[in-house]
Design a protein around this motif. Structure first.
Motif, short mmCIF file in Angstrom:
data_model
loop_
_atom_site.label_atom_id
_atom_site.label_comp_id
_atom_site.label_asym_id
_atom_site.label_seq_id
_atom_site.Cartn_x
_atom_site.Cartn_y
_atom_site.Cartn_z
N ASN A 154 0.84 -1.20 0.00
CA ASN A 154 0.00 0.00 0.00
C ASN A 154 0.88 1.25 0.00
OD1 ASN A 154 -2.29 1.52 0.03
ND2 ASN A 154 -2.77 1.17 2.19
N VAL A 155 0.85 1.98 -1.09
CA VAL A 155 1.73 3.14 -1.27
C VAL A 155 0.90 4.42 -1.32
CG1 VAL A 155 1.71 2.83 -3.77
CG2 VAL A 155 3.53 4.18 -2.73
N ALA A 156 1.41 5.48 -0.67
CA ALA A 156 0.68 6.75 -0.63
C ALA A 156 1.63 7.91 -0.89
CB ALA A 156 0.00 6.93 0.73
N LEU A 157 1.14 8.92 -1.58
CA LEU A 157 1.91 10.13 -1.88
C LEU A 157 1.97 11.02 -0.65
CD1 LEU A 157 3.35 11.87 -4.06
CD2 LEU A 157 1.10 12.87 -4.56
N ARG A 158 3.20 11.27 -0.15
CA ARG A 158 3.38 12.06 1.06
C ARG A 158 3.81 13.50 0.76
NH1 ARG A 158 7.95 9.98 3.96
NH2 ARG A 158 7.19 11.08 5.79
N GLY A 159 4.53 13.71 -0.33
CA GLY A 159 5.04 15.05 -0.62
C GLY A 159 5.33 15.25 -2.09
N ILE A 160 5.32 16.53 -2.50
CA ILE A 160 5.57 16.89 -3.90
C ILE A 160 6.61 18.01 -3.93
CG2 ILE A 160 4.57 17.72 -6.06
CD1 ILE A 160 1.82 16.85 -4.95
N ASN A 161 7.60 17.84 -4.77
CA ASN A 161 8.59 18.89 -4.99
C ASN A 161 8.00 19.91 -5.96
OD1 ASN A 161 10.76 20.48 -5.73
ND2 ASN A 161 12.13 18.78 -6.21
N PRO A 162 7.79 21.16 -5.50
CA PRO A 162 7.12 22.15 -6.37
C PRO A 162 7.92 22.49 -7.63
CG PRO A 162 7.97 23.19 -4.38
CD PRO A 162 8.11 21.71 -4.17
N THR A 163 9.21 22.20 -7.63
CA THR A 163 10.03 22.49 -8.82
C THR A 163 10.52 21.21 -9.47
OG1 THR A 163 12.05 22.65 -7.46
CG2 THR A 163 10.79 24.68 -7.84
N GLY A 164 9.97 20.07 -9.10
CA GLY A 164 10.46 18.79 -9.59
C GLY A 164 9.79 18.33 -10.87
N PRO A 165 10.28 17.21 -11.42
CA PRO A 165 9.76 16.68 -12.69
C PRO A 165 8.30 16.28 -12.65
CG PRO A 165 11.88 15.70 -12.14
CD PRO A 165 11.44 16.46 -10.93
N ALA A 166 7.81 15.79 -11.52
CA ALA A 166 6.42 15.33 -11.47
C ALA A 166 5.45 16.42 -11.89
CB ALA A 166 6.09 14.82 -10.06
#
Length: 810
Positions: free
Chosen positions: A270-282
Motif C-alpha cells: 500500500n503506497v501513498a503520496l506524502r510530498g511533492i517537490n514544487p520544482t520537480g519533474p512530477a
C-alpha cells in the motif's frame, strides 16, 4: 500443492477430534504459562551459544520468546518480533516484496538488502542460515522459541551478524501423539486454518511432526479507486512442514529430517503520496494531465492509494507480490561421551517477485517490477564437549548460493509533451557466492562462579556476478543462454547497457559484464562473567564481526561497482538478576559500538536509469542502554517491559563524497535505521474459573522517529561560489535538502494490541483479539524521490484489525 496442504490440515482435524494426550507444543505452552510452581518468573532455555542454557546464566543480551509469549503478543510473522525486543527495529516490504524484512539491532543495519548485499542481522531456523532477507518475513508456523541475540555474534553464527541474530526453533516430534487445530477469522475478510500433529511411528524412537497453514485476506487494507484492486489483499498464504525424528535406543544418536514449503501471494504494498517537490519533474511533466496535489495522502484517507502504473508492460502493470520458498534439512547428532558431533546440512530455494508504483499517483512518473531467484546449500559441522572445567565447541561452515535478479523500470513515460522522456530500463544479473569458515569457542570456569570465554572465527568469501542490463525494448522474451549456471531469456530489442559493449550491441551473450571479488575477515569474542548467587549474574564482553563485502548489479556512479566489508567491534557490560523469590526479573546491558565502513543503500537516478546500489558510508560510533524486566506482583498477574536508548553518530571526517566542485563532508548526517528510543510494555492477568482459565492481555510497543536515508547539500557547486548572491543561493540549497530529508523520516509511532482468552480444561480455547487497537497511522517504510522524480511516498502499515480464534489442543 494447495490441495496437499489442505489435506494435511483436514487430517489433523479428523485425528484431533478423536485423539488423546498432549502435544509437545501444548506442553510447552502449559509449562511456560505456569512455571514450576505458578509463583515465580518462568525459566526459559535458549541456544544463544549453540548449546542449551538457562537464559539468566548466558552472558549475552538475549530476548527469548517461548510459545506463551508468542501467543499472547500475537507474534505471527518475523516483523512482529520487533514489538517484543529492545533495540530491534523492523521494517518490511517497502520497495521490495512484502516478504522482504529489514532488521536492525542497536543501529546496525543494511537498509535495503537484496540479492547482492547482505543483512546485518542473520536469520536462523533450526540452525540453518537464511541467506536472502528478500524472503525473510516468514510466517511463524509451529514454533518452539524465538531468540533475539543483540550485539556481534560472528564467532558462532558467522558473517552478517554485526547487529545480532534472530534464532528460531520449530517444534520437534517427541514420540507423544498430539497436536492442535486452530481456526482464525478477522475483519478485512481474513481467515486461516492451521494444524499440527505428532505421530509416533515406533514408540519414542521414531516420530513424525506435520504442520500446515492456509489463509486468505479477501479485502485489502488500501482501496484504490483508480486501479480497482485493493492493496495488501492476500490471495493465498500457504505454509507446511514435515519433521521426522529418529532416536534409536541402541545408539547415542539423534537424526532430524525436515522439509518445509511456503507460498504467499498478495496484490501489492500500500503506497501513498506524502510530498511533492514544487520544482520537480512530477509537476513539470504531468500537470497538464493530472492535478498531482489531489492525490496527496491525508488523515481522512490515510489508507487510500491512487497508484496505477498502466505502462503497457504486463510485468509492471499486474498487481502482485509473490514468494515461493522451500527447503530440506538434515541434522545428525552423535554422542561420543566427552565429545558430541553435530552436522547441519540444508538446501533451500526461493523465488520472489513484486511490482509497484513509486509515485503514488496514476501519472506514469516511475514504476518497476522485480523478480528474484535463489538457491542455497549449507553445511555446518560442530564438535562440542566438556573437559573438566573447560567447555568447548569448534567446527567448520560452508555456504554456497546461486541466483539471478531482474528489475524492469519505466520512468517519465507519456509526459505532457506527448513522448517518453526516458527509455525502458532492465537491470539483469546472475550471481554466485561461496563462503567458508572455521571457528572455535571455549568457556573455562576459573572458580565455581567465575567463568571466562574466548572465541575466534575466520571467513573466506568469493562472490561473482554477471551484469547483463539493457535499455529500450518491452519484454516480450526471445532467445536464451546460460550465465553462472542460470538460464537467461532476453528480448529481441533493446541496447546493451553494461560492459565493454555498452551502447554497441543488443541484449544477448555479447552483452555481459562478469566480475569476481574475494574477501576474508575474522570474528572474535572475549568475555568474563560472575555468578553473584541467588540467581544474579554480571558479565563483560567484547567482540568483532563483519558484514560481507559485495558487488553492485545495477547502474552506479563511477567507482561504485563494488563495496567493502563493514567491520564492527563492540563492548558490552550486563547484569541479569532475579529478586523476591523470582517474582521480579531485571536484565540490563550497556554497550559501545564501532562500525568501520558502514554499508548504506542509495536509491537514485543514474543517467535515466532508476537504480539502487550499496556504498561504504564512513565510520559510525554508537552507544546505548537496554533493559528488560518481568514482574509478578500477585497471583495470576505478569507485567513485562523492555527499553532501549541509542545514540549513534558518524566519526568526524569519515564520511565524504565527491561534489560538483570539491569534497562534501557528510559525517554530520543522521545515521539511518537507528531510532533513539524503543520500548514496550505488556500485562497479562489470568483468572481461574470453573472448568478452565480466562486470560486478559494487552501490550504496547513504541518506536521513536527514524531516518531511512539522509542527504547533505552540495555547497561546492560552482554556481554557489561564483560571487553572485552566494549566501542566498546556499541557504536555498540547504533549505531544499532539509525539506527532502523530512520525507526520509519515519515518524514515531506506538501500537497497542490486546486479547481475551478462555481456555477450557478439555483442550478447547476461544480468543478474541485486536491489533493496532488505537488505529495508529504509520509507515512500514518510505521511498524518497523528492529530489529525483519530484515525489515522496510512504508504504502504510496495517490499520486496526480484529477477530476471533478457536483452537483445540489434544
Amino acid at each position: 500443492m494447495v490441495k496437499i496442504f489442505r489435506a494435511i490440515l483436514m487430517a489433523g482435524t479428523v485425528l484431533g477430534v478423536g485423539g488423546a494426550g498432549v502435544s509437545h507444543a501444548a506442553e510447552a505452552v502449559e509449562q511456560s504459562a505456569s512455571g514450576d510452581d505458578n509463583s515465580g518468573v518462568r525459566d526459559i532455555i535458549v541456544t544463544a551459544r549453540r548449546t542449551s542454557e538457562n537464559l539468566q546464566t548466558v552472558p549475552v543480551a538475549v530476548t527469548a520468546l517461548d510459545p506463551t509469549a508468542l501467543l499472547e503478543r500475537q507474534i505471527v510473522e518475523v516483523a512482529d518480533v520487533g514489538r517484543a525486543a529492545p533495540g530491534l527495529s523492523v521494517q518490511s516490504g517497502g520497495t521490495g516484496n512484502a516478504s522482504l524484512i529489514y532488521l536492525a539491532i542497536r543501529g546496525n543495519a543494511q537498509n535495503s538488502p537484496n540479492s547482492f548485499s547482505d543483512p546485518a542481522v542473520g536469520i536462523y531456523v533450526d540452525g540453518v542460515y537464511y541467506g536472502r532477507p528478500i524472503a525473510g518475513n516468514l510466517g511463524l508456523l509451529d514454533l518452539a522459541s524465538v531468540e533475539v541475540l543483540r550485539g556481534t555474534q560472528g564467532t558462532l553464527f558467522g558473517r552478517n551478524t554485526t547487529g545480532g541474530a534472530l534464532n528460531m526453533t520449530t517444534v520437534q516430534p517427541d514420540g507423544n501423539f498430539g497436536g492442535y487445530v486452530t481456526g482464525r477469522i478477522g475483519n478485512y475478510e481474513s481467515w486461516s486454518i492451521e494444524s499440527a500433529l505428532t505421530l509416533p511411528i515406533s514408540g519414542d524412537e521414531l516420530s513424525l511432526r506435520l504442520a500446515g497453514r492456509y489463509g486468505e485476506r479477501g479485502k485489502g487494507f488500501g482501496d484504490n479507486p483508480i486501479r480497482g484492486v485493493d492493496a495488501a489483499r492476500i490471495d493465498h498464504d500457504i505454509a507446511g512442514r514435515a519433521t521426522l525424528n529418529w532416536e534409536p535406543s541402541a545408539i547415542p544418536m539423534t537424526v532430524s529430517l525436515s522439509a518445509d514449503y511456503a507460498n504467499i501471494k498478495d496484490t501489492y504494498n500500500n503506497v501513498a503520496l506524502r510530498g511533492i517537490n514544487p520544482t520537480g519533474p512530477a509537476l513539470a511533466l504531468y500537470s497538464g494531465q493530472f492535478d498531482i496535489a489531489s492525490f496527496l495522502q491525508s488523515k481522512s484517507r490515510f489508507y487510500r492509494t491512487y497508484n496505477d502504473p498502466d505502462t503497457g508492460n504486463a510485468n509492471i502493470d499486474t498487481p502482485y507480490n509473490y514468494n515461493k520458498t522451500w527447503g530440506v534439512r538434515a541434522t545428525i547428532e552423535y554422542d561420543l561421551g566427552d565429545v558430541k558431533i553435530k552436522s547441519i546440512t540444508a538446501y533451500r530455494e526461493a523465488d520472489t517477485g513484486d511490482g509497484t508504483d513509486l509515485d503514488g499517483t496514476p501519472a506514469k512518473i516511475a514504476s518497476y517490477a522485480s523478480d528474484y531467484s535463489q538457491k542455497q546449500r549449507s553445511e555446518e559441522l560442530q564438535f562440542s564437549g566438556n573437559l573438566g572445567k573447560l567447555e568447548f565447541i569448534f567446527g567448520g561452515f560452508y555456504f554456497k548460493e546461486t541466483g539471478d535478479e531482474q528489475s524492469q523500470s519505466l520512468v517519465f513515460q507519456d509526459t505532457d509533451f506527448g513522448f517518453n522522456l526516458a527509455p525502458a530500463n532492465t537491470n539483469l544479473a546472475t550471481y554466485k557466492s561461496e563462503s567458508k569458515a572455521l571457528f572455535a569457542q571455549v568457556n573455562y570456569s576459573l572458580t565455581e562462579r567465575l567463568r571466562v570465554t574466548g572465541g575466534f572465527r575466520y571467513t573466506w568469501d568469493k562472490r561473482s556476478i554477471n551484469r547483463m542490463g539493457y535499455i529500450g525494448g518491452i519484454p516480450g522474451f526471445s532467445g536464451s543462454f546460460l550465465s553462472n549456471g542460470r538460464l537467461i531469456t532476453l528480448p529481441a530489442t533493446g541496447l546493451c547497457a553494461v560492459g565493454a559493449n555498452a551502447n554497441l550491441v543488443a541484449p544477448g551473450p555479447d552483452c555481459t559484464d562478469p566480475v569476481t571479488a574475494k574477501f576474508d575477515y575474522p570474528a572474535w569474542l572475549a568475555s568474563i562473567d560472575y555468578e553473584l548467587g541467588d540467581g544474579k549474574l554480571i558479565y563483560a564482553k567484547t567482540g568483532g564481526a563483519a558484514l560481507a563485502g559485495g558487488l553492485n548489479s545495477r547502474p552506479t556512479p563511477p567507482d561504485a561497482s563494488s563495496f567493502a566489508p563493514e567491520k564492527v567491534k563492540d563492548a558490552e557490560i550486563g547484569f541479569k538478576g532475579d529478586f523476591f523469590d523470582r517474582h521480579l526479573r531485571t536484565n540490563f546491558a550497556g554497550f559501545y559500538i564501532w562500525r568501520n565502513g558502514a554499508q548504506n543503500v542509495v536509491n537514485a537516478l543514474v543517467g535515466a536509469n532508476l537504480t539502487q546500489f550499496v556504498q561504504n558510508a564512513g565510520d559510525v560510533k554508537a552507544y546505548g542502554l537496554e533493559f528488560e524486566g518481568t514482574l509478578i506482583p500477585w497471583q495470576g498477574m505478569e507485567l513485562s517491559g523492555a527499553l532501549s536508548w541509542l545514540k549513534p553518530k558518524y566519526a568526524a571526517g569519515s564520511f565524504t563524497a565527491a561534489g560538483l566542485g570539491g569534497t562534501v563532508d557528510r559525517s554530520g548526517e543522521v545515521v539511518p535505521r537507528a531510532p533513539r528510543w524503543t520500548w514496550n510494555i505488556g500485562a497479562t492477568q489470568r483468572f481461574p474459573v470453573k472448568g478452565g482459565e480466562i486470560a486478559l492481555h494487552a501490550d504496547y510497543a513504541y518506536t521513536s522517529a527514524v531516518y531511512q536515508d539522509y542527504a547533505t547539500a552540495d555547497l561546492t557547486t560552482p554556481a554557489l561560489n561564483d560571487g553572485v548572491n552566494d549566501a542566498a543561493e546556499r541557504a536555498a540549497a540547504i533549505s531544499f535538502i532539509d525539506t527532502q530529508n523530512s520525507f526520509s523520516r519515519l515518524k514515531a509511532y506506538g501500537v497497542l494490541n490486546g486479547s481475551l482468552n478462555f481456555k477450557l480444561d478439555g483442550g478447547m480455547e476461544f480468543t478474541l483479539w485486536g491489533r493496532n487497537l488505537t488505529q495508529a497511522k504509520y509507515y512500514n517504510a518510505i521511498f524518497n524521490g523528492y529530489g529525483t522524480f519530484g515525489t515522496a511516498i510512504g508504504f502504510t502499515a496495517a490499520p486496526r484489525t480484529w477477530g476471533a480464534t478457536v483452537s483445540y489442543r489434544f
